[in-house]
Scaffold this motif. Structure first.
Motif, short mmCIF file in Angstrom:
data_model
loop_
_atom_site.label_atom_id
_atom_site.label_comp_id
_atom_site.label_asym_id
_atom_site.label_seq_id
_atom_site.Cartn_x
_atom_site.Cartn_y
_atom_site.Cartn_z
N LYS A 113 0.62 -8.02 5.85
CA LYS A 113 1.17 -7.14 4.82
C LYS A 113 0.80 -7.58 3.41
CE LYS A 113 5.41 -5.63 5.24
NZ LYS A 113 6.86 -5.58 5.49
N LEU A 114 0.15 -8.74 3.27
CA LEU A 114 -0.28 -9.21 1.95
C LEU A 114 -1.48 -8.40 1.47
CD1 LEU A 114 -0.03 -13.07 2.43
CD2 LEU A 114 1.25 -11.73 0.75
N ARG A 115 -1.48 -8.05 0.21
CA ARG A 115 -2.61 -7.36 -0.42
C ARG A 115 -2.88 -8.03 -1.76
NH1 ARG A 115 -2.74 -5.86 3.93
NH2 ARG A 115 -2.75 -3.78 4.81
N VAL A 116 -4.13 -7.94 -2.21
CA VAL A 116 -4.49 -8.51 -3.51
C VAL A 116 -5.34 -7.49 -4.26
CG1 VAL A 116 -5.65 -10.39 -4.74
CG2 VAL A 116 -4.50 -10.85 -2.56
N LEU A 125 -14.31 -12.00 -5.47
CA LEU A 125 -13.63 -11.71 -4.20
C LEU A 125 -13.68 -12.94 -3.29
CD1 LEU A 125 -12.26 -9.66 -2.29
CD2 LEU A 125 -14.55 -8.99 -1.57
N ASN A 126 -14.84 -13.56 -3.19
CA ASN A 126 -14.99 -14.77 -2.37
C ASN A 126 -14.10 -15.90 -2.90
OD1 ASN A 126 -16.85 -13.60 -0.62
ND2 ASN A 126 -18.60 -14.26 -1.84
N PHE A 127 -14.11 -16.08 -4.23
CA PHE A 127 -13.31 -17.13 -4.86
C PHE A 127 -11.83 -16.97 -4.54
CE2 PHE A 127 -10.56 -18.36 -8.39
CZ PHE A 127 -10.85 -19.71 -8.51
N TRP A 128 -11.30 -15.77 -4.82
CA TRP A 128 -9.86 -15.55 -4.64
C TRP A 128 -9.47 -15.53 -3.17
CZ3 TRP A 128 -6.40 -16.36 -8.21
CH2 TRP A 128 -6.76 -16.27 -9.56
N THR A 136 -10.60 -8.40 3.69
CA THR A 136 -10.22 -7.06 4.14
C THR A 136 -8.85 -6.65 3.60
OG1 THR A 136 -9.30 -8.03 6.16
CG2 THR A 136 -11.56 -7.18 6.27
N GLN A 137 -8.07 -7.61 3.09
CA GLN A 137 -6.75 -7.30 2.56
C GLN A 137 -6.75 -7.18 1.04
OE1 GLN A 137 -4.81 -9.92 6.06
NE2 GLN A 137 -3.44 -9.57 4.35
N PHE A 138 -7.95 -7.15 0.45
CA PHE A 138 -8.08 -6.93 -0.98
C PHE A 138 -8.28 -5.44 -1.21
CE2 PHE A 138 -8.43 -11.37 -0.92
CZ PHE A 138 -8.42 -11.88 -2.20
N ILE A 139 -7.54 -4.90 -2.16
CA ILE A 139 -7.69 -3.47 -2.47
C ILE A 139 -8.67 -3.34 -3.64
CG2 ILE A 139 -5.41 -2.89 -1.56
CD1 ILE A 139 -4.30 -2.89 -4.37
N ASN A 140 -9.05 -2.12 -3.97
CA ASN A 140 -10.02 -1.89 -5.05
C ASN A 140 -9.60 -2.63 -6.32
OD1 ASN A 140 -11.70 -0.25 -3.56
ND2 ASN A 140 -10.67 1.63 -4.20
N SER A 141 -10.56 -3.32 -6.90
CA SER A 141 -10.25 -4.10 -8.10
C SER A 141 -10.08 -3.19 -9.30
CB SER A 141 -11.33 -5.14 -8.37
OG SER A 141 -12.56 -4.52 -8.57
N PHE A 142 -9.33 -3.69 -10.26
CA PHE A 142 -9.09 -2.99 -11.52
C PHE A 142 -10.05 -3.59 -12.54
CE2 PHE A 142 -6.98 -2.98 -15.67
CZ PHE A 142 -6.76 -1.62 -15.83
N GLN A 143 -10.84 -2.74 -13.18
CA GLN A 143 -11.80 -3.25 -14.16
C GLN A 143 -11.25 -3.08 -15.57
OE1 GLN A 143 -15.83 -1.87 -13.76
NE2 GLN A 143 -16.53 -3.72 -14.76
N ILE A 194 -1.03 -10.39 -6.49
CA ILE A 194 -0.65 -10.54 -5.08
C ILE A 194 0.50 -9.58 -4.82
CG2 ILE A 194 0.26 -12.13 -3.35
CD1 ILE A 194 -0.96 -14.40 -5.19
N ARG A 195 0.36 -8.79 -3.77
CA ARG A 195 1.38 -7.79 -3.48
C ARG A 195 1.87 -7.93 -2.04
NH1 ARG A 195 -1.56 -2.77 -6.59
NH2 ARG A 195 -1.86 -3.91 -8.52
N TYR A 196 3.16 -7.77 -1.90
CA TYR A 196 3.78 -7.79 -0.58
C TYR A 196 4.85 -6.71 -0.61
CZ TYR A 196 5.66 -9.56 3.80
OH TYR A 196 6.05 -9.68 5.12
N TYR A 197 4.65 -5.68 0.17
CA TYR A 197 5.50 -4.49 0.06
C TYR A 197 6.77 -4.64 0.89
CZ TYR A 197 1.42 -2.67 -2.25
OH TYR A 197 0.38 -2.50 -3.12
#
Length: 158
Positions: free
Chosen positions: A78-81, A95-98, A107-114, A132-135
């Motif tokens: 359920k974790l998303r970033v 993405l690799n770093f984080w 696969t748990q990373f959502i579209n990045s904000f630019q 970091i998001r946890y719903y």
């Protein structure tokens, strides 16, 4: 000479901190308190959107996440970033770093904000911010409640 003296002083403080930390038993309750205090500083105060912790310091973000994992019964899936990156960032590299630092699959990373960048300042070694998001509203409320009660009830003892 002053710089060397300051470095020695900092190293001395670090050694003292290490010695003190070895005497502290980190049980689950203390871990929850530490996690909650970090969250209160850098997390969202709106518990209706779940847990949202955003920071550019990968050490702080990974520390929060490790405390969160140990202190609360969470489902890793359920974790998303969401990464907040500037135009000059290499998205794949960040993405690799984080992913590595947070121990969260890509696969748990959502579209990045630019973020827009004026181009006046490009910080070398800056990896952007990770949100970091946890719903789970219940855990968000627990985090905030623990921090608030701790801060209001804290009595300094000699």
């Amino acid at each position: 000479i002053l710089k060397e003296k300051i470095i020695q002083q900092i190293n001395s403080y670090k050694q003292l901190a290490k010695e003190r930390l070895t005497r502290i038993k980190l049980d689950r309750e203390l871990i929850r308190i530490l996690c909650s205090l970090i969250y209160f500083c850098e997390g969202t105060k709106n518990s209706r959107s779940g847990v949202r912790f955003t920071n550019s310091d990968s050490r702080l973000a990974s520390t929060f996440l490790e405390l969160f994992r140990v202190g609360f019964d969470i489902q890793e899936s359920k974790l998303r970033v969401c990464l907040h990156l500037h135009e000059y960032h290499n998205k794949t590299k960040q993405l690799n770093f984080w992913s590595k630092n947070l121990r969260i699959p890509k696969t748990q990373f959502i579209n990045s904000f630019q973020k827009k960048n004026t181009g006046k300042r490009i910080r070398e070694g800056y990896n952007g911010c990770a949100s970091i998001r946890y719903y789970d509203n219940s855990i968000a409320r627990q985090l905030l409640a623990i921090a608030e009660v701790f801060m209001s009830e804290l009595k300094m003892v000699n």
